[in-house]
Design an enzyme around this catalytic site. Structure first.
Site, mmCIF file in Angstrom:
data_model
loop_
_atom_site.group_PDB
_atom_site.id
_atom_site.type_symbol
_atom_site.label_atom_id
_atom_site.label_comp_id
_atom_site.label_asym_id
_atom_site.label_seq_id
_atom_site.Cartn_x
_atom_site.Cartn_y
_atom_site.Cartn_z
ATOM 1 N N TRP A 1 0.826 -1.216 0.000
ATOM 2 C CA TRP A 1 0.000 0.000 0.000
ATOM 3 C C TRP A 1 0.857 1.260 0.000
ATOM 4 C CZ3 TRP A 1 -4.350 -0.470 -2.116
ATOM 5 C CH2 TRP A 1 -5.153 -1.599 -1.913
ATOM 6 N N ASP B 1 -1.699 6.904 6.084
ATOM 7 C CA ASP B 1 -2.771 6.039 5.625
ATOM 8 C C ASP B 1 -3.038 5.053 6.756
ATOM 9 O OD1 ASP B 1 -4.403 4.141 4.507
ATOM 10 O OD2 ASP B 1 -3.062 3.620 2.842
ATOM 11 N N LYS C 1 -12.280 -1.610 6.373
ATOM 12 C CA LYS C 1 -11.535 -2.551 7.202
ATOM 13 C C LYS C 1 -11.984 -2.459 8.652
ATOM 14 C CE LYS C 1 -8.739 -2.763 3.479
ATOM 15 N NZ LYS C 1 -8.048 -1.835 2.602
HETATM 16 C C1 LIG Z 1 -7.424 -1.329 1.544
HETATM 17 C C2 LIG Z 1 -6.362 -0.336 1.674
HETATM 18 C C3 LIG Z 1 -6.246 0.730 0.757
HETATM 19 C C4 LIG Z 1 -7.145 0.886 -0.434
HETATM 20 O O1 LIG Z 1 -8.408 1.231 -0.045
HETATM 21 P P1 LIG Z 1 -9.586 1.507 -1.093
HETATM 22 O O2 LIG Z 1 -10.649 2.036 -0.195
HETATM 23 O O3 LIG Z 1 -9.930 0.190 -1.724
HETATM 24 O O4 LIG Z 1 -9.123 2.493 -2.083
HETATM 25 C C5 LIG Z 1 -5.232 1.652 0.978
HETATM 26 N N1 LIG Z 1 -4.388 1.539 2.023
HETATM 27 C C6 LIG Z 1 -4.478 0.528 2.908
HETATM 28 C C7 LIG Z 1 -3.513 0.474 4.038
HETATM 29 C C8 LIG Z 1 -5.466 -0.433 2.759
HETATM 30 O O5 LIG Z 1 -5.549 -1.442 3.648
#
Ligand SMILES: *Cc1c(COP(=O)(O)O)cnc(C)c1O
Length: 362
Positions: free
Chosen positions: A103, A173, A197
């Site tokens: 990511w 993030d 998540k």
């Molecule tokens: C799932 C995830 C993403 C992507 O998320 P989307 O909502 O599908 O764009 C980005 N960063 C992390 C750490 C993730 O777990």
């Protein structure tokens, strides 16, 4: 709801059963409105109250100070990979990215489309098993921000402490570990997280941004991709993902009523200890991916001794009612995602299954 699976999906992921029950009860009549939240105007009193209340819950749970805004946006964390540099990486500046896994790399690559960037540190050499040592970071003077990925969902690696940036804006993030533990928001200029998540269903992305950063967007930027648009409109510039915000609101209440973030952290530790113990005491049948000091409390990644056993493990675990244990297609192996809403009992059942599988196959 007797037939709940042991759900270890990585995202979208398990939601608290209490939240689902409340949503089911309110599905035809939300607080006397005679309709669900999905069926009413986002300009209604009901929705405005929900929008404000959900922001207030974030503030309460994370202790967010007044000089930060809480935004509910769309487009997932992937859109934030672009919005962050579009809004904050001005001419003559550069942005640092700490590379810890899939990511972080995606965020870094996206930022390269918009301006000068550099890899401030990387743990690629370790096979993404750890967070690089960022203690000795030396950032150029024109660094606009340093970007980190607090938990790598695919590799199962998590920051235990965030880097000191010497005054450079830190951006995180937190898609896969937000609200899993207390965090000092004042360390960050901006935090973002897709909801699917640890916060609720997909469709809403939460952004927590410090006021001074909101003023930085260049004039030519598209209206929908500017932070100031959504700040001025209180996240109601256009039609919001109302149902996702609603479920997220119920999840936040569930966290608050369950004791808040310190309680979540404690519970997540107990849950994941069970499974890491099954790995560590398996005489090598299971091998954890992450170095012990960086093991994620949200995504437990491991392999089995050989591929045939791994196949058997996935097949037998599925037959025993465990869902979502196959690792991400890019890395293989196994992964158990143990987000806030995954019950202790599910983790205990998995640990027991792992021990039993070991006894049968050693
Ligand atoms: C799932 C995830 C993403 C992507 O998320 P989307 O909502 O599908 O764009 C980005 N960063 C992390 C750490 C993730 O777990």
């Amino acid at each position: 709801m007797t037939n709940r699976a042991y759900n270890f999906n990585a995202g979208p992921a398990a939601l608290p059963v209490e939240v689902l029950r409340t949503a089911a009860e309110q599905m035809t009549d939300y607080e006397g409105a005679g309709m669900s939240i999905m069926e009413m105007s986002h300009r209604s009193k009901h929705y405005e109250r929900l929008n404000d209340d959900t922001q207030a819950l974030f503030r309460e749970l994370l202790g967010i100070p007044d000089n930060y805004k809480v935004l509910f946006l769309q487009g997932g964390a992937s859109t934030q990979f672009a919005m962050v540099p579009m809004n904050l990486l001005g001419e003559g500046k550069t942005a640092g990215y700490v590379l810890t896994g899939a990511w972080a790399v995606k965020a870094y690559k996206e930022a390269q489309l918009f301006g000068d960037t550099f890899a401030a540190a990387t743990s690629k050499d370790s096979g993404w098993r750890r967070v690089p040592d960022v203690g000795a970071l030396r950032l150029p003077e024109n660094t606009a921000y340093l970007h980190v990925t607090s938990n790598e969902t695919i590799e199962g690696v998590q920051y235990m402490e965030f880097p000191e940036t010497g005054g450079v804006t830190l951006i995180a993030d937190m898609s896969s570990d937000i609200l899993s533990r207390p965090v000092d928001v004042t360390r960050f200029g901006l935090i973002y997280a897709g909801a699917q998540k640890n916060l609720g269903p997909s469709g809403v992305t939460v952004v927590i941004v410090r006021d001074d950063l909101v003023a930085e967007s260049p004039n030519h930027l598209a209206t929908m991709l500017r932070y100031d648009t959504h700040v001025s409109a209180n996240s109601l510039y256009n039609t919001p993902p109302s149902f996702s915000v609603y479920i997220m609101n119920l999840v936040l209440r569930w966290i608050r009523d369950g004791g808040g973030l310190a309680a979540m952290e404690q519970r997540n530790r107990e849950k994941t200890d069970l499974i890491y113990k099954a790995i560590d005491e398996s005489d090598g049948l299971y091998a954890g991916h992450a170095d012990t000091a960086y093991r994620s409390r949200m995504n437990i990644t491991f392999r089995l001794k050989d591929e045939a056993l791994e196949k058997a493990f996935l097949k037998e675990s599925e037959a025993a009612g465990f869902v979502g244990l196959k690792g991400h297609r890019s890395v293989g192996g196994c992964r158990a995602s143990t987000y806030n809403a995954v019950p202790y009992e599910a983790c205990a059942a998995l640990a027991e299954f792992m021990n039993d599988f070991r006894r049968r196959h050693m």
